[in-house]
Design a protein around this motif. Structure first.
Motif, short mmCIF file in Angstrom:
data_model
loop_
_atom_site.label_atom_id
_atom_site.label_comp_id
_atom_site.label_asym_id
_atom_site.label_seq_id
_atom_site.Cartn_x
_atom_site.Cartn_y
_atom_site.Cartn_z
N SER A 44 -73.71 80.85 40.26
CA SER A 44 -72.55 80.41 38.65
C SER A 44 -72.02 81.75 38.43
CB SER A 44 -74.00 80.12 37.35
OG SER A 44 -74.87 81.00 37.82
N LEU A 61 -65.02 88.12 29.91
CA LEU A 61 -65.57 86.68 29.29
C LEU A 61 -66.89 86.16 29.53
CD1 LEU A 61 -66.42 85.56 26.23
CD2 LEU A 61 -63.60 84.07 26.66
N GLU A 62 -66.25 85.97 31.51
CA GLU A 62 -67.48 85.08 31.69
C GLU A 62 -68.73 85.76 32.27
OE1 GLU A 62 -64.12 83.82 36.01
OE2 GLU A 62 -63.52 83.51 34.11
N CYS A 65 -70.21 85.46 29.39
CA CYS A 65 -71.09 83.64 29.10
C CYS A 65 -72.57 83.76 30.45
CB CYS A 65 -70.43 83.01 29.42
SG CYS A 65 -68.38 83.09 28.01
N TRP A 66 -72.25 84.74 31.86
CA TRP A 66 -72.54 84.34 32.90
C TRP A 66 -74.18 84.97 32.04
CZ3 TRP A 66 -75.86 87.66 35.43
CH2 TRP A 66 -76.40 87.77 36.48
N ASN A 68 -75.31 85.94 29.24
CA ASN A 68 -75.94 84.67 28.01
C ASN A 68 -77.00 83.59 28.67
OD1 ASN A 68 -75.50 86.44 25.90
ND2 ASN A 68 -73.07 84.73 25.43
N SER A 69 -75.95 82.77 30.02
CA SER A 69 -76.75 81.77 30.33
C SER A 69 -78.28 82.40 30.92
CB SER A 69 -75.93 81.20 31.22
OG SER A 69 -75.72 82.00 32.26
#
Length: 80
Positions: A44, A61-62, A65-66, A68-69
């Motif tokens: 991921s 942004l990727e 997002c990583w 945040n995940s």
């Protein structure tokens, strides 16, 4: 009337130093996360994009997002 180019949010490309700063991971760990042969491989983890012959960058942004995940998976505040 011309569209306002500045109003369009373009993806921001960040370099390794910024990825290290945002994630808290070491340079070697970041590359391990992308290496299928590594015990630290993480499918991921965002892949870099080629910027030139010898340079790469990541889409900010990727990375966000990583992160945040990871917070969601770890149960923020649960110590794990």
């Amino acid at each position: 009337m011309e569209p306002d180019v500045m109003a369009t949010k373009l993806p921001r490309v960040i370099r390794l130093k910024d990825v290290v700063g945002m994630t808290g991971l070491a340079r070697s760990t970041i590359y391990d996360r992308m290496d299928r042969g590594s015990p630290r491989y993480d499918e991921s983890f965002p892949r870099p994009i080629r910027l030139g012959r010898n340079s790469v960058g990541w889409i900010e942004l990727e990375i966000v997002c990583w992160i945040n995940s990871r917070v969601t998976l770890g149960g923020a505040g649960s110590g794990g």
